[in-house]
Motif scaffolding. Structure first.
Motif, PDB file in Angstrom:
ATOM      1  N   LEU A 279       0.826  -1.202   0.000  1.00  0.00           N
ATOM      2  CA  LEU A 279       0.000   0.000   0.000  1.00  0.00           C
ATOM      3  C   LEU A 279       0.866   1.260   0.000  1.00  0.00           C
ATOM      4  O   LEU A 279       0.551   2.239  -0.686  1.00  0.00           O
ATOM      5  CB  LEU A 279      -0.922   0.001   1.217  1.00  0.00           C
ATOM      6  CG  LEU A 279      -1.899   1.174   1.303  1.00  0.00           C
ATOM      7  CD1 LEU A 279      -2.791   1.221   0.074  1.00  0.00           C
ATOM      8  CD2 LEU A 279      -2.727   1.071   2.566  1.00  0.00           C
ATOM      9  N   GLY A 280       1.958   1.222   0.747  1.00  0.00           N
ATOM     10  CA  GLY A 280       2.862   2.360   0.747  1.00  0.00           C
ATOM     11  C   GLY A 280       3.433   2.621  -0.635  1.00  0.00           C
ATOM     12  O   GLY A 280       3.538   3.775  -1.069  1.00  0.00           O
ATOM     13  N   LYS A 281       3.773   1.545  -1.344  1.00  0.00           N
ATOM     14  CA  LYS A 281       4.310   1.692  -2.706  1.00  0.00           C
ATOM     15  C   LYS A 281       3.249   2.234  -3.649  1.00  0.00           C
ATOM     16  O   LYS A 281       3.523   3.122  -4.463  1.00  0.00           O
ATOM     17  CB  LYS A 281       4.827   0.352  -3.213  1.00  0.00           C
ATOM     18  CG  LYS A 281       5.388   0.412  -4.637  1.00  0.00           C
ATOM     19  CD  LYS A 281       5.816  -0.942  -5.136  1.00  0.00           C
ATOM     20  CE  LYS A 281       6.428  -0.851  -6.536  1.00  0.00           C
ATOM     21  NZ  LYS A 281       5.497  -0.219  -7.508  1.00  0.00           N
ATOM     22  N   TRP A 282       2.023   1.710  -3.559  1.00  0.00           N
ATOM     23  CA  TRP A 282       0.965   2.168  -4.456  1.00  0.00           C
ATOM     24  C   TRP A 282       0.626   3.636  -4.205  1.00  0.00           C
ATOM     25  O   TRP A 282       0.405   4.404  -5.143  1.00  0.00           O
ATOM     26  CB  TRP A 282      -0.285   1.304  -4.284  1.00  0.00           C
ATOM     27  CG  TRP A 282      -0.054  -0.139  -4.543  1.00  0.00           C
ATOM     28  CD1 TRP A 282       0.933  -0.697  -5.311  1.00  0.00           C
ATOM     29  CD2 TRP A 282      -0.808  -1.231  -4.020  1.00  0.00           C
ATOM     30  NE1 TRP A 282       0.842  -2.067  -5.305  1.00  0.00           N
ATOM     31  CE2 TRP A 282      -0.213  -2.435  -4.526  1.00  0.00           C
ATOM     32  CE3 TRP A 282      -1.918  -1.335  -3.183  1.00  0.00           C
ATOM     33  CZ2 TRP A 282      -0.709  -3.696  -4.209  1.00  0.00           C
ATOM     34  CZ3 TRP A 282      -2.418  -2.605  -2.867  1.00  0.00           C
ATOM     35  CH2 TRP A 282      -1.819  -3.754  -3.371  1.00  0.00           C
ATOM     36  N   THR A 283       0.602   4.027  -2.944  1.00  0.00           N
ATOM     37  CA  THR A 283       0.335   5.424  -2.612  1.00  0.00           C
ATOM     38  C   THR A 283       1.448   6.319  -3.140  1.00  0.00           C
ATOM     39  O   THR A 283       1.198   7.407  -3.667  1.00  0.00           O
ATOM     40  CB  THR A 283       0.192   5.601  -1.092  1.00  0.00           C
ATOM     41  OG1 THR A 283      -0.845   4.748  -0.614  1.00  0.00           O
ATOM     42  CG2 THR A 283      -0.145   7.038  -0.731  1.00  0.00           C
ATOM     43  N   ARG A 284       2.694   5.834  -3.014  1.00  0.00           N
ATOM     44  CA  ARG A 284       3.832   6.575  -3.551  1.00  0.00           C
ATOM     45  C   ARG A 284       3.704   6.736  -5.066  1.00  0.00           C
ATOM     46  O   ARG A 284       3.974   7.817  -5.611  1.00  0.00           O
ATOM     47  CB  ARG A 284       5.115   5.814  -3.206  1.00  0.00           C
ATOM     48  CG  ARG A 284       6.435   6.423  -3.644  1.00  0.00           C
ATOM     49  CD  ARG A 284       6.807   7.601  -2.766  1.00  0.00           C
ATOM     50  NE  ARG A 284       6.417   8.869  -3.355  1.00  0.00           N
ATOM     51  CZ  ARG A 284       6.118   9.953  -2.652  1.00  0.00           C
ATOM     52  NH1 ARG A 284       6.140   9.920  -1.334  1.00  0.00           N
ATOM     53  NH2 ARG A 284       5.769  11.077  -3.254  1.00  0.00           N
TER      54      ARG A 284
END
Length: 213
Positions: A142-147
């Protein structure tokens, strides 16, 4: 370089949300579409409530009352982080649409931002077994997708906490007392809300307070 002290303007926040939605609209693979739709809706929740990314990730439908327009954020950092937030109407409408879509899924969906893929286990005989419930997206994914959303929208300086700062700033600009903003964000100490989340302008115009002196 990341900027941890800046908030989005309303126009910038809208641009992020539109880019997130565009990723879901243009995805051709169902799994990819589901991933971006969940990411976009989760970002919208952060933008409309100031919830931390992990608080949003673990949100359960049982804590969402769309008829009353409220959501219980079960934060764990402090006693005050377990809080009840009222949702703006645009976010109620968005979550209601998400709920309607998820009702058509094959498996139960306790997590608001489940991807619709129940947890998979490989048995000793090689067969695959699925758990009874869907699971929230992993925090690293999720952190990667938000980034990816932030970078794709042109805001390489922003971080997930920027949405939190934006909520605090918008409420402050509207004249909401700091104590209420602290309750919205789940802060036990309102002074921390003021010092960390609200911008300061020592050289700004203070004519509005002069009559009180």
């Amino acid at each position: 370089m990341r900027n941890r002290k800046r908030a989005f303007t309303r126009a910038e926040r809208a641009k992020v949300l539109e880019h997130a939605d565009s990723l879901a609209r243009t995805a051709t693979n169902p799994r990819t579409q589901c991933k971006w739709a969940a990411t976009a809706d989760l970002i919208a929740l952060m933008a409309g409530t100031g919830a931390r990314i992990n608080e949003a990730r673990l949100l359960l439908w049982e804590d969402v009352d769309l008829d009353a327009g409220r959501v219980r954020i079960r934060g764990t950092k402090t006693t005050c982080s377990d809080r009840m937030n009222t949702l703006p109407q645009w976010l109620v409408d968005r979550l209601r649409h998400r709920r309607d879509v998820m009702l058509g899924w094959e498996h139960p969906d306790p997590y608001v931002f489940s991807l619709g893929f129940p947890q998979e286990h490989v048995l000793p005989n090689g067969l695959r077994k699925y758990g009874p419930n869907n699971v929230p997206p992993g925090d690293s994914n999720l952190g990667k997708w938000t980034r990816d959303v932030l970078d794709g929208a042109g805001f390489t300086w922003a971080i997930p906490h920027t949405f939190r700062r934006t909520v605090a700033t918008l409420l402050s600009e509207a004249g909401v007392p700091v104590a209420v903003i602290a309750d919205q964000l789940g802060h036990s100490d309102a002074s921390m809300t003021m010092s960390v989340y609200l911008g300061r302008d020592p050289l700004g115009n203070k004519s509005d307070i002069a009559p009180f002196l």
